[in-house]
Design an enzyme around this catalytic site. Structure first.
Site, mmCIF file in Angstrom:
data_model
loop_
_atom_site.group_PDB
_atom_site.id
_atom_site.type_symbol
_atom_site.label_atom_id
_atom_site.label_comp_id
_atom_site.label_asym_id
_atom_site.label_seq_id
_atom_site.Cartn_x
_atom_site.Cartn_y
_atom_site.Cartn_z
ATOM 1 N N GLU A 1 0.824 -1.218 0.000
ATOM 2 C CA GLU A 1 0.000 0.000 0.000
ATOM 3 C C GLU A 1 0.855 1.263 0.000
ATOM 4 O O GLU A 1 0.451 2.290 -0.555
ATOM 5 C CB GLU A 1 -0.946 0.011 1.199
ATOM 6 C CG GLU A 1 -2.071 -1.004 1.115
ATOM 7 C CD GLU A 1 -1.679 -2.375 1.631
ATOM 8 O OE1 GLU A 1 -0.480 -2.587 1.939
ATOM 9 O OE2 GLU A 1 -2.567 -3.246 1.727
ATOM 10 N N PHE B 1 -11.813 -7.380 13.421
ATOM 11 C CA PHE B 1 -10.668 -7.829 12.624
ATOM 12 C C PHE B 1 -10.314 -6.774 11.582
ATOM 13 O O PHE B 1 -11.181 -6.276 10.866
ATOM 14 C CB PHE B 1 -11.007 -9.161 11.931
ATOM 15 C CG PHE B 1 -9.901 -9.653 11.031
ATOM 16 C CD1 PHE B 1 -8.666 -9.999 11.548
ATOM 17 C CD2 PHE B 1 -10.096 -9.730 9.657
ATOM 18 C CE1 PHE B 1 -7.636 -10.432 10.719
ATOM 19 C CE2 PHE B 1 -9.075 -10.153 8.820
ATOM 20 C CZ PHE B 1 -7.843 -10.515 9.349
ATOM 21 N N GLN B 2 -9.047 -6.439 11.504
ATOM 22 C CA GLN B 2 -8.525 -5.430 10.572
ATOM 23 C C GLN B 2 -9.217 -4.082 10.726
ATOM 24 O O GLN B 2 -9.413 -3.356 9.758
ATOM 25 C CB GLN B 2 -8.605 -5.923 9.119
ATOM 26 C CG GLN B 2 -7.614 -7.060 8.854
ATOM 27 C CD GLN B 2 -7.371 -7.333 7.390
ATOM 28 O OE1 GLN B 2 -8.254 -7.152 6.559
ATOM 29 N NE2 GLN B 2 -6.170 -7.789 7.061
ATOM 30 N N LYS C 1 -17.754 -1.091 4.848
ATOM 31 C CA LYS C 1 -18.036 -2.105 3.833
ATOM 32 C C LYS C 1 -19.529 -2.165 3.490
ATOM 33 O O LYS C 1 -19.895 -2.358 2.332
ATOM 34 C CB LYS C 1 -17.553 -3.475 4.321
ATOM 35 C CG LYS C 1 -17.504 -4.493 3.186
ATOM 36 C CD LYS C 1 -16.787 -5.766 3.581
ATOM 37 C CE LYS C 1 -16.735 -6.724 2.401
ATOM 38 N NZ LYS C 1 -16.054 -7.978 2.730
ATOM 39 N N MET D 1 23.760 9.530 3.650
ATOM 40 C CA MET D 1 23.574 10.828 4.295
ATOM 41 C C MET D 1 23.765 10.706 5.808
ATOM 42 O O MET D 1 24.377 11.571 6.434
ATOM 43 C CB MET D 1 22.184 11.384 3.960
ATOM 44 C CG MET D 1 21.970 12.816 4.401
ATOM 45 S SD MET D 1 23.175 13.951 3.709
ATOM 46 C CE MET D 1 22.308 14.536 2.254
#
Lengths: 165, 620
Positions: B112, B174-175, B224, B531
């Site tokens: 993602e 969940f999630q 959803k 760096m």
């Protein structure tokens, strides 16, 4: 560093969930101070009014003003400290009154501050006092000597004097 | 119900006759239609209309669409070409709606974060809103780095995340993750959609907010059930948000004041930033510079807004900027800042910054003005509008001694490096890339290679240079290059990467190969987080903690394992042939791993906390 001053912002916002979190998050995220905060619906139910007391030097106050304005849900920001305004705060004080003699004395003191008794039990009473910051501080100081069991205050609300918003 | 013509139609999927109307009136409730395909088929059979015209029509006859379908139709209305996403449970209805979609193309990424950077890269090159899509919970949190990157650089983006069912929100399902809460400080605005009825209005508002005023990412978190439930679709023709009215026109009185200051100044300079690019104001900036003949410095975010090849260009200012630009800041008596925000990497120690200069600050974001540096003439407005007005009031500045001083600094202190024997010098690689790819879009990552690219590649056009300037996100460039290539299919896209940053999002090589994107991926590989190593060398007694990347895999071989062309260059004489070879490979990405000198540092350098006048030039 220039002088820090107290400012009262009146912030009109969309009456939606999450708006207060955006305003509060702005202050915590950028390290601005909130001295008191009051939120409630206005006469237009789609708009809420946030009264926010903060302090900082001129540059910080300008940044607070600009960043509040930048939030999408903020409709209008007014720094009430720039004009003459009225401000009020309400405090509820629960004072211990185990001693009946003390109770009379407390009621007399409440009279001085134009407090109203809104609950009375054998060992305590609850007072409602309205006023500006100085008056409330004086009241709280004196009631503390009698034993404050509990104290709740609304935070300030304020508006400009005169017909303008 | 309106009267419509009678006609038999059949389901594409089952072949069965669909019996929803008899005679001339629709009798069948819309819920009898099982899928979007059936609906489209029905309408095409009956009316021969194009898919995208269906929304209002369906509304007219009372036909309902799912929230996900409405979302996709809204994206079409906004002219979205690509959606970069990774599928997952709570976003499945949206991905389903995109499955047979041709106008809005779904680009499946491998992570993602890659999706958000790709949307960002697309937005940076096209100026249009980039769109990223992910599922709830981990999908959404993986987008966060890309959203923050876009926020810091004011890139227009809409990030869409699936959310658990509305009844489950707040139950630690969940999630589940409070995406609105997580992203609150790193987005311009955000929406949680709990009902399919909100979808159309929210999408229209989100695109409006993302692309106007000071652009930025907007999050749409959609439950959803709001994706699955059906409702009538009507896209709002106009968006009017009472609390959001960006000020785009500068105050004429302030612009006049600015013109007067410019006229009086003896040592003026222009200081332009990414805001000029975002406002598409490069033409106006060029006009201002050429008309007044005032020297100009363009920041890391603005590179290309004014051609670096022009004699008036002082090149980039700041920590690793040109000595000329930094000395000019220190001696100037007037700074005209345009779409730049006096970032700490530009100003150095604020107490020593431009002590003699009056400041004019043009910015669309009022909160940026006076944030770091006190300003004499603030002008809130869109850079394009303000510069158009300002250009009418200015004339050639009578500042020859100052111009001569600038030229002297410029000649005396160019960007320079020492060519060590038999070493591939990183700066040399950049010079060679510029030599052979001067017209390319360059997408850099973050670190030493980014600074060398900014110093040694002479950008001439806006949107030619992409990098994560504000947040400094390592891993940005490869996915952003994918978005850039899709946004500009006719241009060559060069990705200048570091060994540390490349491996952070290396998985995005997969979609680039799948789509046969001809990306030129050039890795400036010094086997270190260079760096950080440089700072450790200079400020931490050479205690090289957690920066040694010698254990990285062979990137050329790894590229081949992925299915791309992979080359490795270890000698200076092989640099040019490899670059030429890469030019000829256009059926997919080519990765060249340039093994460069490990010890080279970026100079000039203004140490953190020092004033711009205290620049370390490196060579002396």
């Amino acid at each position: 560093m220039s002088k820090e001053k107290r400012h009262i912002f009146s912030v009109l916002v969309e009456n939606r969930f999450g708006v207060l979190a955006r305003v509060a998050g702005l202050f915590s995220g950028r390290g601005f101070n909130i001295d008191s905060l009051n939120v409630a619906e206005t006469h237009d139910e789609s708009i809420s009014q946030i009264t926010l007391v903060t302090h900082g030097d001129a540059q910080i106050i300008e940044q607070i003003y600009q960043h509040l304005n930048r939030l999408i849900d903020v409709i209008e920001v007014t720094d009430l400290s720039t004009g003459t305004h009225v401000e009020r705060e309400l405090v509820l004080i629960k004072v211990a009154t185990d001693d009946p003699q003390k109770r009379t004395e407390i009621l007399q003191v409440a009279e001085v501050f134009r407090g109203r008794v809104i609950d009375m039990k054998p060992a305590s009473l609850v007072l409602e006092i309205t006023g500006d910051e100085g008056k409330l501080k004086a009241a709280i100081d004196i009631f503390s000597t009698y034993g404050v069991i509990e104290l709740a205050r609304t935070g300030k609300i304020a508006m400009m004097r005169g017909a303008t918003k | 119900m309106p009267v419509i013509a009678s006609q038999k139609c059949f389901s594409l999927k089952t072949g069965k006759e669909l019996e929803w109307y008899h005679g001339k009136v629709i009798l069948c409730p819309p819920s009898r239609l099982q899928s979007w395909n059936e609906k489209v088929f029905y309408f095409q059979q009956t009316y021969g209309t194009a898919e995208c015209a269906l929304g209002p029509f369906m509304r007219e006859i009372g036909m309902e669409l799912s929230g996900a379908r409405i979302l996709v139709d809204c994206l079409k209305r906004e002219g979205v070409e690509y959606i970069f996403g990774v599928n997952g449970g709570a976003a499945m209805p949206i991905f389903d709606a995109l499955y047979d979609e041709t106008e809005v193309k779904l680009i499946p990424m491998r992570h993602e974060q890659g999706a958000s950077h790709a949307a960002d890269g697309y937005a940076r090159v096209t100026g249009k809103v980039g769109v990223a899509l992910a599922t709830s919970g981990p999908g959404a949190t993986n987008l966060v780095t890309g959203i923050a990157t876009a926020y810091m650089d004011s890139i227009p983006m809409v990030a869409i995340t699936g959310q658990v069912l509305t009844d489950f929100i707040g139950s630690d399902a969940f999630q589940e993750c409070d995406v609105i809460g997580v992203t609150r400080p790193i987005c311009k605005h955000s929406y949680l959609i709990k009902s399919c009825d909100e979808v159309a209005d929210v999408v229209a508002e989100a695109f409006h907010i993302a692309s106007t005023g000071k652009p930025g990412p907007v999050i749409i978190d959609i439950a959803k059930d709001a994706q699955k439930n059906e409702t009538l679709f009507q896209y709002p023709e106009t968006v009017d948000i009472r609390s959001y009215k960006p000020q785009v026109n500068g105050d004429p009185a302030q612009i006049a004041k600015a013109a007067a200051l410019i006229k009086e100044a003896k040592c003026p300079m222009l200081y332009a930033g990414g805001g000029v690019v975002l406002a598409n104001a490069s033409e106006e900036l060029r006009e201002l510079t050429l008309k007044t003949q005032i020297p100009i410095t363009v920041t890391l975010m603005g590179l290309g807004a004014f051609p670096e090849t022009h004699p008036l260009a002082m090149q980039m200012p700041g920590m690793h900027g040109s000595c000329c630009a930094n000395y000019a800041f220190t001696d100037a008596d007037l700074i005209v800042a345009i779409g730049a925000r006096f970032d700490d990497r530009v100003t150095g120690d604020l107490d020593k910054f431009a002590p003699n200069a009056k400041k004019i600050h043009i910015d669309i974001d009022a909160s940026c003005i006076g944030k770091n540096v006190p300003v004499d003439v603030p002008i809130v407005g869109d850079a394009k509008n303000v510069l158009t007005e300002l250009n009418k009031l200015v004339d050639t500045a009578d500042i020859d001694p100052w111009r001569n001083q600038i030229q002297e600094w410029k000649q005396k202190y160019p960007f320079e490096y020492e060519q060590k024997a038999n070493k591939v010098m990183p700066q040399y690689v950049i010079e060679q890339i510029y030599e052979h790819y001067s017209d390319a879009i360059v997408v850099a990552d973050v670190g030493q290679h980014q600074m060398w690219a900014a110093q040694y590649f002479k950008f001439t056009e806006p949107r030619q240079w992409l990098n994560s300037g504000g947040l400094g996100t390592m891993g940005f460039s490869l996915p952003a290059a994918i978005g850039a290539q899709l946004g500009c299919p006719d241009k060559t896209v060069v990705n200048i990467n570091g060994d540390g940053s490349y491996i952070m999002t290396i998985q995005e090589l997969v979609p680039a190969i799948t789509m046969k994107l001809p990306l030129k991926i050039f890795i400036i590989n010094n086997m270190y987080l260079g760096m950080v190593r440089q700072w450790q060398e200079l400020f931490h007694n050479k205690r090289y903690s957690a920066v040694d990347y010698h254990d990285n895999p062979d990137f050329a071989l790894l590229a081949q394992a992925f299915g791309a062309t992979g080359l490795r260059v270890e000698h200076p004489e092989d640099v040019e042939p490899a670059l030429l070879k890469a030019k000829g490979i256009n059926d997919g990405p080519v990765v060249i791993d340039f093994i460069v000198d490990e010890d080279e540092n970026v100079f000039p350098m203004v140490p953190a906390g020092a004033g711009l006048g205290d620049v370390i030039r490196g060579l002396s």
